[in-house]
Design a protein around this motif. Structure first.
Motif, PDB file in Angstrom:
ATOM      1  N   ASP A  44       0.774   5.477  -1.228  1.00 45.08           N
ATOM      2  CA  ASP A  44       0.039   6.618  -1.773  1.00 45.08           C
ATOM      3  C   ASP A  44      -1.414   6.261  -2.084  1.00 45.08           C
ATOM      4  O   ASP A  44      -1.960   6.668  -3.105  1.00 45.08           O
TER       5      ASP A  44
ATOM      6  N   GLU B  22      -2.692   3.471  -2.981  1.00 45.52           N
ATOM      7  CA  GLU B  22      -2.842   2.465  -4.029  1.00 45.52           C
ATOM      8  C   GLU B  22      -2.353   1.109  -3.542  1.00 45.52           C
ATOM      9  O   GLU B  22      -1.467   1.025  -2.687  1.00 45.52           O
TER      10      GLU B  22
ATOM     11  N   VAL C  32       0.872  -1.167   0.000  1.00 46.38           N
ATOM     12  CA  VAL C  32       0.000   0.000   0.000  1.00 46.38           C
ATOM     13  C   VAL C  32       0.911   1.220   0.000  1.00 46.38           C
ATOM     14  O   VAL C  32       1.724   1.395   0.917  1.00 46.38           O
TER      15      VAL C  32
ATOM     16  N   ILE D 281      -0.342  -2.134  -4.723  1.00 47.70           N
ATOM     17  CA  ILE D 281       0.616  -2.515  -5.753  1.00 47.70           C
ATOM     18  C   ILE D 281       1.043  -3.954  -5.492  1.00 47.70           C
ATOM     19  O   ILE D 281       1.413  -4.308  -4.373  1.00 47.70           O
TER      20      ILE D 281
END
Length: 118
Positions: free
Chosen positions: A56, A58, A54, A60
Motif C-alpha cells: 500500500d 509503504e 512494500v 514495512i
C-alpha cells in the motif's frame, strides 16, 4: 549461463549430520575445481530473518519468524554451459542428502539468473 539452486526444507530437521557436511564439502570442492560453482551457503533459521515489504505504498520492516510453508535453507550459484549441467549438480547435491540423512525431506528449485549469461 548462471543459475541459482535454492534448497527448501523444514527447519524441524535440525542440523545436518557430519556425513552430509563431509559430502557437501567434497561435492563443493569438485564443482569449484570444475569451475562451475560461483557461491554456496546454508542460511540461518527463519527466526533470524528480516523482511522489507512494500505494501500500500509503504515500506514495512518485519523481523522473523515468518510462516513460510517451506523455508529456504541454502543456495548455490552455478555458472554452467546449460540447464542440464546445473540439474546434474543439483541432483547430486539432493542425492547426497538422501543417502546421508535418513528421514530428511526437501526440494531444490533451479532458476536462471536474469540477464546473466556467464
Amino acid at each position: 549461463m548462471r543459475f541459482i539452486a535454492i534448497l527448501r526444507t523444514s527447519e524441524a530437521h535440525g542440523f545436518p549430520p557430519p556425513a552430509l557436511h563431509e559430502g557437501m564439502a567434497e561435492l563443493g570442492a569438485e564443482a569449484a575445481a570444475a569451475g562451475v560453482l560461483v557461491d554456496t551457503a546454508g542460511l540461518l533459521p527463519v527466526t533470524t530473518a528480516t523482511k522489507i515489504i512494500v505494501a500500500d505504498g509503504e515500506l514495512i520492516t518485519s523481523d522473523g519468524p515468518f510462516d513460510e510453508p517451506v523455508p529456504v535453507g541454502a543456495y548455490a550459484v552455478y555458472d554452467v554451459a546449460d540447464r542440464a549441467e546445473v540439474i546434474e549438480w543439483t541432483r547430486r547435491f539432493m542425492d547426497l542428502h538422501r543417502r546421508t540423512w535418513p528421514g530428511w525431506s526437501g526440494e531444490s528449485e533451479i532458476r536462471q539468473v536474469f540477464g546473466r549469461e556467464g
